[in-house]
Scaffold this active site. Structure first.
Site, PDB file in Angstrom:
ATOM      1  N   TYR A  56       0.928  -1.108   0.197  1.00 21.25           N
ATOM      2  CA  TYR A  56       0.204   0.254   0.006  1.00 21.25           C
ATOM      3  C   TYR A  56       0.600   1.416   0.322  1.00 21.25           C
ATOM      4  O   TYR A  56       1.693   1.659   1.074  1.00 21.25           O
ATOM      5  CB  TYR A  56      -0.995   0.094   1.432  1.00 21.25           C
ATOM      6  CG  TYR A  56      -1.878  -1.208   1.602  1.00 21.25           C
ATOM      7  CD1 TYR A  56      -1.948  -2.011   0.199  1.00 21.25           C
ATOM      8  CD2 TYR A  56      -2.273  -1.352   2.616  1.00 21.25           C
ATOM      9  CE1 TYR A  56      -3.160  -2.778   0.616  1.00 21.25           C
ATOM     10  CE2 TYR A  56      -3.593  -2.427   2.642  1.00 21.25           C
ATOM     11  CZ  TYR A  56      -3.351  -3.265   1.212  1.00 21.25           C
ATOM     12  OH  TYR A  56      -4.417  -4.561   1.482  1.00 21.25           O
ATOM     13  N   SER A 206     -12.881  -5.053   1.713  1.00 23.23           N
ATOM     14  CA  SER A 206     -14.130  -4.181   1.424  1.00 23.23           C
ATOM     15  C   SER A 206     -14.982  -4.719   1.381  1.00 23.23           C
ATOM     16  O   SER A 206     -15.895  -4.641   1.026  1.00 23.23           O
ATOM     17  CB  SER A 206     -13.494  -4.698  -0.340  1.00 23.23           C
ATOM     18  OG  SER A 206     -12.430  -4.011  -0.784  1.00 23.23           O
ATOM     19  N   GLY A 211     -16.942   1.477  -1.224  1.00 20.33           N
ATOM     20  CA  GLY A 211     -17.513   2.349  -0.238  1.00 20.33           C
ATOM     21  C   GLY A 211     -19.097   2.644  -1.445  1.00 20.33           C
ATOM     22  O   GLY A 211     -20.122   2.788  -0.907  1.00 20.33           O
TER      23      GLY A 211
HETATM   24  N1  NAP Z   1      -5.902  -8.358   1.236  1.00 18.81           N
HETATM   25  C1  NAP Z   1      -6.282  -7.952   0.420  1.00 18.81           C
HETATM   26  O1  NAP Z   1      -5.956  -8.137  -0.831  1.00 18.81           O
HETATM   27  C2  NAP Z   1      -7.088  -6.304   0.335  1.00 18.81           C
HETATM   28  C3  NAP Z   1      -7.774  -5.564  -1.106  1.00 18.81           C
HETATM   29  C4  NAP Z   1      -8.284  -4.750  -0.379  1.00 18.81           C
HETATM   30  C5  NAP Z   1      -8.455  -4.451   0.378  1.00 18.81           C
HETATM   31  N2  NAP Z   1      -7.591  -4.825   1.604  1.00 18.81           N
HETATM   32  C6  NAP Z   1      -8.196  -4.073   2.920  1.00 18.81           C
HETATM   33  O2  NAP Z   1      -9.287  -4.232   3.220  1.00 18.81           O
HETATM   34  C7  NAP Z   1      -9.507  -2.587   4.019  1.00 18.81           C
HETATM   35  C8  NAP Z   1     -11.189  -2.265   3.710  1.00 18.81           C
HETATM   36  O3  NAP Z   1     -11.107  -2.476   2.283  1.00 18.81           O
HETATM   37  P1  NAP Z   1     -11.460  -1.159   1.410  1.00 18.81           P
HETATM   38  O4  NAP Z   1     -10.973  -0.142   1.785  1.00 18.81           O
HETATM   39  O5  NAP Z   1     -10.926  -1.968  -0.102  1.00 18.81           O
HETATM   40  O6  NAP Z   1     -13.044  -0.910   0.859  1.00 18.81           O
HETATM   41  P2  NAP Z   1     -13.657  -0.762   1.693  1.00 18.81           P
HETATM   42  O7  NAP Z   1     -13.622  -1.015   2.868  1.00 18.81           O
HETATM   43  O8  NAP Z   1     -15.326  -1.779   1.093  1.00 18.81           O
HETATM   44  O9  NAP Z   1     -14.826   0.513   1.402  1.00 18.81           O
HETATM   45  C9  NAP Z   1     -13.778   2.103   1.746  1.00 18.81           C
HETATM   46  C10 NAP Z   1     -14.180   3.498   1.277  1.00 18.81           C
HETATM   47  O10 NAP Z   1     -15.717   2.950   1.612  1.00 18.81           O
HETATM   48  C11 NAP Z   1     -15.805   4.633   2.060  1.00 18.81           C
HETATM   49  N3  NAP Z   1     -16.039   4.859   3.117  1.00 18.81           N
HETATM   50  C12 NAP Z   1     -15.719   3.729   4.504  1.00 18.81           C
HETATM   51  N4  NAP Z   1     -16.330   4.560   5.305  1.00 18.81           N
HETATM   52  C13 NAP Z   1     -17.922   4.877   5.019  1.00 18.81           C
HETATM   53  C14 NAP Z   1     -19.406   5.371   5.224  1.00 18.81           C
HETATM   54  N5  NAP Z   1     -18.775   5.096   6.586  1.00 18.81           N
HETATM   55  N6  NAP Z   1     -19.673   5.556   4.357  1.00 18.81           N
HETATM   56  C15 NAP Z   1     -19.594   6.299   2.786  1.00 18.81           C
HETATM   57  N7  NAP Z   1     -17.851   5.437   2.928  1.00 18.81           N
HETATM   58  C16 NAP Z   1     -17.369   4.904   3.218  1.00 18.81           C
HETATM   59  C17 NAP Z   1     -14.240   5.224   2.115  1.00 18.81           C
HETATM   60  O11 NAP Z   1     -13.931   6.611   1.194  1.00 18.81           O
HETATM   61  P3  NAP Z   1     -13.345   7.288   2.766  1.00 18.81           P
HETATM   62  O12 NAP Z   1     -11.739   6.804   3.527  1.00 18.81           O
HETATM   63  O13 NAP Z   1     -12.837   8.593   2.209  1.00 18.81           O
HETATM   64  O14 NAP Z   1     -14.640   7.556   3.839  1.00 18.81           O
HETATM   65  C18 NAP Z   1     -13.674   4.427   0.805  1.00 18.81           C
HETATM   66  O15 NAP Z   1     -13.412   5.267  -0.560  1.00 18.81           O
HETATM   67  C19 NAP Z   1      -9.027  -2.105   3.053  1.00 18.81           C
HETATM   68  O16 NAP Z   1      -8.825  -0.611   3.998  1.00 18.81           O
HETATM   69  C20 NAP Z   1      -7.069  -2.788   3.545  1.00 18.81           C
HETATM   70  O17 NAP Z   1      -6.277  -2.661   4.669  1.00 18.81           O
HETATM   71  C21 NAP Z   1      -6.786  -5.652   1.533  1.00 18.81           C
END
Ligand code: NAP
Length: 328
Positions: A56, A206, A211
């Site tokens: 990241y 995710s 989001g």
């Molecule tokens: N193992 C893997 O291959 C892998 C792949 C992808 C992700 N991950 C991990 O999983 C974590 C979470 O996944 P993700 O970040 O991809 O997706 P997510 O948690 O499904 O969504 C994150 C998105 O949603 C927004 N958001 C968060 N809370 C919100 C709310 N209450 N209302 C409206 N929008 C909201 C965030 O924007 P803002 O930040 O602007 O609030 C961001 O754009 C990552 O941070 C990472 O650590 C791991």
């Protein structure tokens, strides 16, 4: 915050994904102070599981998390990942290359420890299965890191049945982290039952559908030109418009439950078992607080059934190039 067991690892059942603070999404890296406040607030509110990875940024997200947890190291379960950057030979430092050779892991772990400012990683994940390196070799060197005290628990990400079984036979795997949410459910038929058979916990990444499920992304104009989601089939062309119906359906349940769509998406996951700990990602304190309140949201069986029967998503959950890195 209620706690769950992931294998032998105890965590607050809603964690925090740190990726979007530094990479992939609109606004990444634009306000590190707010990101650090978000991590601090998370710890204040009982979050323990904080999720990052060397890729990241690359590296900048681990550095940010390292700065944020200074002086608070013992309050959290620190999770990071290796194996999406090859540090060896000619490819040295190249991101996007699966490399889980023992040599690469030995280099990667020292970098992560340094950037995170710690002497131990609580949960160390292989980020993607490396098809050229037998999983037994990978887990073998990870088991050495456990006996040296540099790593406490092991995890896999986007691994499928055979790899999970083979890895677990070499050294106990505590956690599988893969995409799982209201619109990505392919872990349900086979993977989740296997994890339960083996006593491995599950961390859905995710969980808010990047989001989309929150209903806050209504137009591609909401996303910066370099936002990763623009390359994702569900956010592309006609699929984006069609998928808005899913966000609307989640929104309807949220209105009925007097909650927000993000809380509904998380409460649905939490209802799937006490071996599941989602890691919603946000870089804002207000959204973090909103997401953590899902811990208190109990959906009715009717609401859960409505969510289970949501309109299926149009488009795959990863684009073709990324899908090739996932085991299926
Ligand atoms: N193992 C893997 O291959 C892998 C792949 C992808 C992700 N991950 C991990 O999983 C974590 C979470 O996944 P993700 O970040 O991809 O997706 P997510 O948690 O499904 O969504 C994150 C998105 O949603 C927004 N958001 C968060 N809370 C919100 C709310 N209450 N209302 C409206 N929008 C909201 C965030 O924007 P803002 O930040 O602007 O609030 C961001 O754009 C990552 O941070 C990472 O650590 C791991």
């Amino acid at each position: 915050m209620k706690h769950v067991k992931l294998g032998t690892l105890d965590v607050g059942r809603i964690g925090l994904g740190a990726m979007g603070m530094s990479a992939a999404y609109t606004g990444a890296g634009s306000d590190d102070s707010e990101s650090i406040r978000t991590i601090h607030r998370a710890l204040d509110l009982g979050v323990t599981l904080i999720d990052t990875a060397e890729v990241y940024g690359p590296y900048t997200n681990e550095e940010l998390v390292g700065r944020a947890i200074k002086g608070r190291r013992d309050e959290l379960v620190l999770a990071t990942k290796f194996g999406f950057i090859s540090h060896r030979g000619d490819t040295g430092g190249r991101a996007g290359v699966a490399d889980s050779t023992p040599e690469n892991i030995r280099i990667a772990v020292e970098g992560s420890l340094r950037r995170l400012g710690t002497d131990r990683i609580d949960l160390y994940y292989q980020h993607r299965v490396d098809r050229r390196t037998p999983i037994e070799e990978t887990i073998g060197v990870l088991a050495e890191l456990v006996s040296e005290g540099k790593v406490l628990h092991l995890g896999l990400s986007e691994a499928w049945l055979d790899t999970i079984r083979r890895a677990h036979a070499v050294h106990p795997i505590s956690v599988l982290q893969s995409e799982y949410s209201l619109w990505t459910r392919d872990q349900e038929p086979e993977v989740l039952p296997l994890l339960r058979e083996l006593g491995i916990g599950f961390v859905p990444y995710s969980p808010l559908g990047h989001g989309f499920l929150t209903g806050q992304v209504r137009s591609l104009d909401d996303l910066a030109a370099d936002d990763w989601r623009r390359t994702n089939p569900r956010f592309t062309g006609a699929n984006f418009q069609r998928n808005l119906r899913i966000a609307d359906e989640v929104g309807a349940v949220a209105r009925e439950a007097a909650a927000t769509p993000a809380q509904v998406a998380l409460a649905w996951l939490l209802a799937k078992g006490d071996d599941i700990a989602p890691i919603p990602g946000t870089k804002r304190v207000t959204r973090l607080e909103e997401n953590l309140a899902a811990d208190d949201l109990l959906l009715t069986s009717q609401q859960l059934a409505t969510l289970d029967a949501l309109t299926p998503a149009e488009g795959d959950h990863h684009n073709e190039a990324q899908a090739r890195t996932l085991e299926r």
